[in-house]
Design an enzyme around this catalytic site. Structure first.
Site, PDB file in Angstrom:
ATOM      1  CG  ASP A  97     155.170  50.759  75.402  1.00 51.78           C
ATOM      2  OD1 ASP A  97     154.326  51.475  75.982  1.00 51.78           O
ATOM      3  OD2 ASP A  97     155.566  51.481  74.611  1.00 51.78           O
ATOM      4  CG  HIS A  98     157.455  52.854  78.588  1.00 50.79           C
ATOM      5  ND1 HIS A  98     157.931  52.221  77.919  1.00 50.79           N
ATOM      6  CD2 HIS A  98     157.982  54.202  78.662  1.00 50.79           C
ATOM      7  CE1 HIS A  98     158.455  52.664  76.401  1.00 50.79           C
ATOM      8  NE2 HIS A  98     158.423  54.287  77.507  1.00 50.79           N
ATOM      9  CB  CYS A 105     152.017  51.276  72.954  1.00 52.40           C
ATOM     10  SG  CYS A 105     152.313  51.745  70.543  1.00 52.40           S
ATOM     11  N   GLY A 106     151.893  53.609  73.876  1.00 48.63           N
ATOM     12  CA  GLY A 106     151.707  55.388  74.054  1.00 48.63           C
ATOM     13  C   GLY A 106     151.210  55.525  72.566  1.00 48.63           C
ATOM     14  CB  THR A 107     151.623  55.923  69.454  1.00 48.57           C
ATOM     15  OG1 THR A 107     152.274  55.034  68.890  1.00 48.57           O
ATOM     16  CG2 THR A 107     151.805  57.436  69.238  1.00 48.57           C
ATOM     17  N   GLY A 108     150.291  53.474  70.845  1.00 47.48           N
ATOM     18  CA  GLY A 108     149.474  51.713  69.668  1.00 47.48           C
ATOM     19  C   GLY A 108     150.002  52.032  68.512  1.00 47.48           C
ATOM     20  CB  ILE A 109     151.815  54.208  66.191  1.00 49.98           C
ATOM     21  CG1 ILE A 109     150.552  55.503  65.601  1.00 49.98           C
ATOM     22  CG2 ILE A 109     152.356  53.563  64.681  1.00 49.98           C
ATOM     23  CD1 ILE A 109     151.445  56.529  65.316  1.00 49.98           C
ATOM     24  N   GLY A 110     153.172  51.685  67.035  1.00 48.08           N
ATOM     25  CA  GLY A 110     154.561  50.302  67.380  1.00 48.08           C
ATOM     26  C   GLY A 110     154.259  49.358  67.110  1.00 48.08           C
ATOM     27  CG  HIS A 115     134.078  44.897  57.913  1.00 50.36           C
ATOM     28  ND1 HIS A 115     134.482  45.924  56.772  1.00 50.36           N
ATOM     29  CD2 HIS A 115     132.917  44.645  58.008  1.00 50.36           C
ATOM     30  CE1 HIS A 115     132.752  45.899  56.766  1.00 50.36           C
ATOM     31  NE2 HIS A 115     131.812  45.510  57.704  1.00 50.36           N
ATOM     32  NE  ARG A 137     131.451  42.550  51.532  1.00 49.57           N
ATOM     33  CZ  ARG A 137     130.768  42.575  52.565  1.00 49.57           C
ATOM     34  NH1 ARG A 137     129.371  41.487  51.872  1.00 49.57           N
ATOM     35  NH2 ARG A 137     130.106  43.485  52.996  1.00 49.57           N
ATOM     36  CG  HIS A 138     134.054  40.832  54.561  1.00 52.41           C
ATOM     37  ND1 HIS A 138     134.900  41.892  54.769  1.00 52.41           N
ATOM     38  CD2 HIS A 138     133.173  40.752  55.539  1.00 52.41           C
ATOM     39  CE1 HIS A 138     134.133  42.997  54.412  1.00 52.41           C
ATOM     40  NE2 HIS A 138     132.251  42.628  54.906  1.00 52.41           N
TER      41      HIS A 138
HETATM   42  C1  RB5 Z   1     157.039  55.234  74.106  1.00 50.73           C
HETATM   43  O1  RB5 Z   1     157.826  56.413  74.961  1.00 50.73           O
HETATM   44  C2  RB5 Z   1     156.189  55.472  72.683  1.00 50.73           C
HETATM   45  O2  RB5 Z   1     157.970  55.228  71.841  1.00 50.73           O
HETATM   46  C3  RB5 Z   1     155.829  53.804  72.814  1.00 50.73           C
HETATM   47  O3  RB5 Z   1     154.767  53.850  73.108  1.00 50.73           O
HETATM   48  C4  RB5 Z   1     155.257  53.891  71.566  1.00 50.73           C
HETATM   49  O4  RB5 Z   1     154.182  55.076  70.924  1.00 50.73           O
HETATM   50  C5  RB5 Z   1     155.450  53.711  70.065  1.00 50.73           C
HETATM   51  O5  RB5 Z   1     155.182  53.521  68.981  1.00 50.73           O
END
Ligand code: RB5
Length: 142
Positions: free
Chosen positions: A7-8, A64-69, A97, A132-133
Site C-alpha cells: 500500500d502507500h 504496508c506500514g506495519t505489515g499487519i493489515g 517450518h 511433523r511440519h
Molecule cells: C496505512 O496508514 C496503514 O494503516 C497500513 O499501511 C498498515 O499499517 C495497516 O495495517
C-alpha cells in the site's frame, strides 16, 4: 516469479525490494500500488495472494506500514501462509517450518537494509519437508 504488492505505506520500501530483486536477476510481477497516494491494503494483499494461490507466482512479498493489515488480508485466501517478519530468524523459520508462501513486512518498522536481508533469507530458505511440519500445515487447511 515473485509477486509483489504494497500500500502507500509500503511503496518506498517496495522500491528497495525491487532493486534487490533486479540486482539478483530474480523475476517479479508488481501488482501495485504505484505511488505514495493513499490506497486500501486489502486490495493489494488479495491480488498477490490470488497470484500465489493460483500458482501464477511461486512466492509473494507484501508491504504496508506495519505489515499487519496486509498479512491479515492475505491469509484470508485459501492456501496462503503469509508470515509477517521483522527479523531474519523468523524469515528462515517460517520457510522451514510453515512453508510460508508470502512474506509480509512493515515499512514503518524496518529499515531498508534489514528488510532486504529478510527478503534474501525468505527467498533462499527451503521448506524442511519434515513430516511433523507437513502434518501441522495440513491441519491449518482443515
Ligand atoms: C496505512 O496508514 C496503514 O494503516 C497500513 O499501511 C498498515 O499499517 C495497516 O495495517
Amino acid at each position: 516469479m515473485i509477486a509483489l504488492g504494497c500500500d502507500h505505506g509500503g511503496y518506498e520500501l517496495k522500491l528497495e525490494v525491487i532493486k534487490y530483486l533486479e540486482q539478483n536477476n530474480i523475476p517479479y510481477k508488481d501488482f501495485g500500488c504505484d505511488s505514495t497516494d493513499a490506497v486500501d491494503y486489502p486490495v493489494y494483499a488479495k491480488k498477490v495472494a490470488n497470484a500465489v494461490a493460483n500458482k501464477e507466482c511461486e512466492k509473494g512479498i507484501l508491504i504496508c506500514g506495519t505489515g499487519i493489515g496486509i498479512s491479515i488480508a492475505a491469509n484470508k485466501v485459501k492456501g496462503i501462509r503469509c508470515a509477517l517478519c521483522s527479523d531474519c530468524f523468523s524469515a528462515e523459520a517460517t520457510r522451514q517450518h510453515n512453508d510460508a508462501n508470502i512474506l509480509a513486512m512493515g515499512a514503518r518498522v524496518l529499515g531498508g537494509g534489514l528488510a532486504v536481508k529478510i527478503v534474501d533469507t525468505f527467498l533462499n530458505t527451503e521448506f524442511s519437508n519434515d513430516e511433523r511440519h507437513i502434518r501441522r500445515i495440513n491441519l491449518i487447511e482443515d
